[in-house]
Design a protein around this motif. Sequence first.
Motif, PDB file in Angstrom:
ATOM      1  N   TYR A 162      -5.156  -1.198   2.059  1.00  0.00           N
ATOM      2  CA  TYR A 162      -3.852  -2.099   2.276  1.00  0.00           C
ATOM      3  C   TYR A 162      -3.126  -1.333   2.985  1.00  0.00           C
ATOM      4  O   TYR A 162      -3.060  -0.015   2.821  1.00  0.00           O
ATOM      5  N   ARG A 196      -2.741  -3.258  -4.725  1.00  0.00           N
ATOM      6  CA  ARG A 196      -1.535  -4.194  -3.987  1.00  0.00           C
ATOM      7  C   ARG A 196      -0.398  -4.086  -5.152  1.00  0.00           C
ATOM      8  O   ARG A 196      -0.592  -4.443  -6.189  1.00  0.00           O
ATOM      9  N   TYR A 248       1.692  -1.080  -1.565  1.00  0.00           N
ATOM     10  CA  TYR A 248       0.720  -0.783  -2.444  1.00  0.00           C
ATOM     11  C   TYR A 248       1.042   0.848  -3.176  1.00  0.00           C
ATOM     12  O   TYR A 248       2.053   1.423  -2.918  1.00  0.00           O
TER      13      TYR A 248
END
Length: 262
Positions: free
Chosen positions: A242, A256, A246
């Motif tokens: 990500y 996440r 995050y």
Amino acid sequence: MFLVFNKDKMIAYGIAIITVILLFCAAGVMITDNKDIVLTGTSAGNLLPIYKVDTKENNVALTMNCAWNDSDIDSILQTLDQNNCKITFFMVGDWVKKYPESARKIKEAGHEIGTHSNTHPHVKDLDYEKNALELSESVKIIRETTGAEVKLYRPPYGEYNDTVIKVANENGYIPIQWSLDTLDYTKLTGEQMWNRLKNKISTGDIILMHNGTEHTADSLDMIIKNIKNKGFNVVRVSDIIYKEDYVIDVNGVQKRVEKWCI
């Protein structure tokens, strides 16, 4: 027993409830609107790199450290092409200077390039400025040689401390470790490497390999096919991590974080 609410009390209660909700939302925005890496570390507050990604997609990232020779690069690239795989190569700046043509071949084949430092030192023994120089010099060499824009950093020897991670974060690079190690540099056969992976591999894993070893090139095809046969896609690190919103938990797993409020 009956509770009697007059108009003033109802207004006061309403304001209190709204205030609590707004404070809760503000806390969520403060956490998730930060575009930098949010690190939770250990109870002592240590900063951590990414070891693995918490994802529902059946992807695992294959990574190849380049620090020694380049004798097997053509074979590795051919195997990756035959298996329709794009992976991440972490290159030492000195390696790129010594083998510029191989570095360019990797980039031209569509693979991702990260830095593995400039001279492969023990970075945990370096101060902030020397760590920053290792990063900037390696990235400059990689960019000038291949045209690649580097965003990922793998510290040498798997070593790091708060300074190493802080330097990476503050200079715009994401520090990446691994969750599965083939130990290919110890001269294991392909079968021995796969035995290390087959019962452990899961979605979001980051697998470590090296070029320039005795059996990496001749084992790569079998390892990739076995990974795929277990239902996983072999991808680049940037395909699974990500880029924002995050956290990294105490085990180095990137997760996440959903925004609570807008």
